[in-house]
Design a protein around this motif. Structure first.
Motif, short mmCIF file in Angstrom:
data_model
loop_
_atom_site.label_atom_id
_atom_site.label_comp_id
_atom_site.label_asym_id
_atom_site.label_seq_id
_atom_site.Cartn_x
_atom_site.Cartn_y
_atom_site.Cartn_z
N VAL A 107 -9.72 0.42 -9.89
CA VAL A 107 -9.96 1.34 -8.76
C VAL A 107 -10.57 0.61 -7.56
N HIS A 108 -11.69 -0.05 -7.79
CA HIS A 108 -12.36 -0.69 -6.65
C HIS A 108 -11.49 -1.78 -6.03
N GLY A 131 0.15 1.88 -10.67
CA GLY A 131 -0.65 2.86 -11.38
C GLY A 131 -0.16 3.02 -12.80
N SER A 132 -0.07 4.25 -13.26
CA SER A 132 0.43 4.53 -14.62
C SER A 132 0.85 5.98 -14.70
N ASN A 133 1.80 6.25 -15.59
CA ASN A 133 2.21 7.65 -15.78
C ASN A 133 1.09 8.50 -16.39
N VAL A 134 0.07 7.88 -16.96
CA VAL A 134 -1.04 8.69 -17.48
C VAL A 134 -1.86 9.30 -16.35
N GLY A 135 -1.64 8.85 -15.13
CA GLY A 135 -2.25 9.55 -14.00
C GLY A 135 -1.69 10.95 -13.83
N ASN A 136 -0.47 11.17 -14.33
CA ASN A 136 0.16 12.49 -14.28
C ASN A 136 -0.07 13.31 -15.53
N ALA A 152 -7.34 8.17 -10.03
CA ALA A 152 -8.02 7.74 -8.80
C ALA A 152 -7.07 6.99 -7.88
N VAL A 153 -6.19 6.18 -8.46
CA VAL A 153 -5.19 5.47 -7.66
C VAL A 153 -4.33 6.45 -6.87
N GLN A 154 -3.96 7.57 -7.49
CA GLN A 154 -3.13 8.55 -6.80
C GLN A 154 -3.83 9.09 -5.55
N GLY A 155 -5.09 9.45 -5.68
CA GLY A 155 -5.81 9.96 -4.51
C GLY A 155 -5.97 8.91 -3.44
N MET A 156 -6.22 7.68 -3.85
CA MET A 156 -6.36 6.59 -2.89
C MET A 156 -5.07 6.37 -2.11
N THR A 170 3.15 1.60 5.09
CA THR A 170 3.35 2.53 3.99
C THR A 170 2.45 2.15 2.81
N VAL A 171 2.04 3.17 2.07
CA VAL A 171 1.19 2.97 0.89
C VAL A 171 1.77 3.82 -0.24
N ASN A 172 2.15 3.17 -1.32
CA ASN A 172 2.79 3.87 -2.43
C ASN A 172 2.25 3.37 -3.76
N ALA A 173 2.43 4.20 -4.79
CA ALA A 173 2.11 3.81 -6.16
C ALA A 173 3.37 3.78 -7.00
N VAL A 174 3.47 2.79 -7.87
CA VAL A 174 4.50 2.75 -8.89
C VAL A 174 3.81 3.01 -10.22
#
Length: 237
Positions: A107-108, A131-136, A152-156, A170-174
């Motif tokens: 996160v940090h 990130g990870s699918n466990v964020g969902n 937390a990565v999703q919110g960031m 652009t800022v995206n998560a995989v």
């Protein structure tokens, strides 16, 4: 492939697994790539020799080291934050110091790296966080602390997409599901549990994740930001 020809890219956590596949793909697309490693010096040196990328020792648990590495990389066109660790087990028994270390890395480090990169990033820059699918979806017990970091990565990502969007950055998560790496091998003990939750009953390949990262880093994804790109074989379907 030359979609990133002349672009400067930094991959935090690039010596093995998904990170190494990302380094290979970005280099194949023509980018000038620097990547970091922590405990895998031999693997990092081999990858650097194979791809022409430059390997730099950096501890992603150390905020000052991460910020310094990004700053010293100059005006980046692409930042990929792949470094991450996973702790699993009964939350009543996990070592609190190790949980805090995971939060620093997962996160940090992405937050401070993204902010530092954006200070010098030109119009049209790309920031991608793994990130990870466990964020969902948390499908089984024992991964609460890890899931916390990936949520937390999703919110960031959503927030920084708003902050940096006016500059065309652009800022995206995989968000990978099970991928065949040292952390989660295809023949590991979680295989049967995971496959029972998936539509495509196999582990993903690191190069499949790298392909999504390369697309997000490239010219076709200029209107894609603040989004979670899940690659998990239907785990969360």
């Amino acid at each position: 492939m030359a979609g990133l020809k002349g672009k400067r890219a930094l991959v935090l956590g690039g010596s093995r697994g998904i990170g190494a596949a990302i380094v290979r793909r970005l280099a194949a697309e023509g980018a000038e790539v620097v990547f970091t490693y922590a405990g895998s010096r031999e693997a990092a040196e081999r990858l650097a020799g194979e791809t022409g990328a430059r390997a730099e020792l950096t501890d992603s648990a150390d905020r000052e080291a991460v910020v310094a590495r990004v700053r010293e990389s100059g005006a980046l066109d692409v930042l990929v934050v792949n470094a991450g660790v996973a702790m699993m087990g009964d939350p009543l028994e996990l070592d609190a110091d190790e949980v805090d270390r995971m939060i620093r890395i997962n996160v940090h480090a992405p937050y401070h790296a993204a902010v530092e990169a954006a200070r010098r990033m030109p119009e049209g820059g790309r920031i991608v966080v793994i990130g990870s699918n466990v964020g969902n979806h948390v499908g089984f017990p024992g991964i609460a602390a890890y899931a916390l970091t990936k949520s937390a990565v999703q919110g960031m990502v959503r927030g920084l997409a708003r902050d940096f969007g006016p500059r065309g950055i652009t800022v995206n998560a995989v968000q990978p599901g099970p991928v065949d790496t040292d952390m989660n091998p295809a023949d590991g003990p979680l295989k049967d549990t995971l496959y029972g939750l998936m539509s495509i009953k196999r582990h993903g390949r690191p190069d499949e994740i790298a392909g999504m990262v390369a697309w997000l880093a490239g010219p076709e994804a200029g209107f894609v930001t603040g989004a979670m790109h899940t690659i998990d074989g239907g785990y969360g379907a």
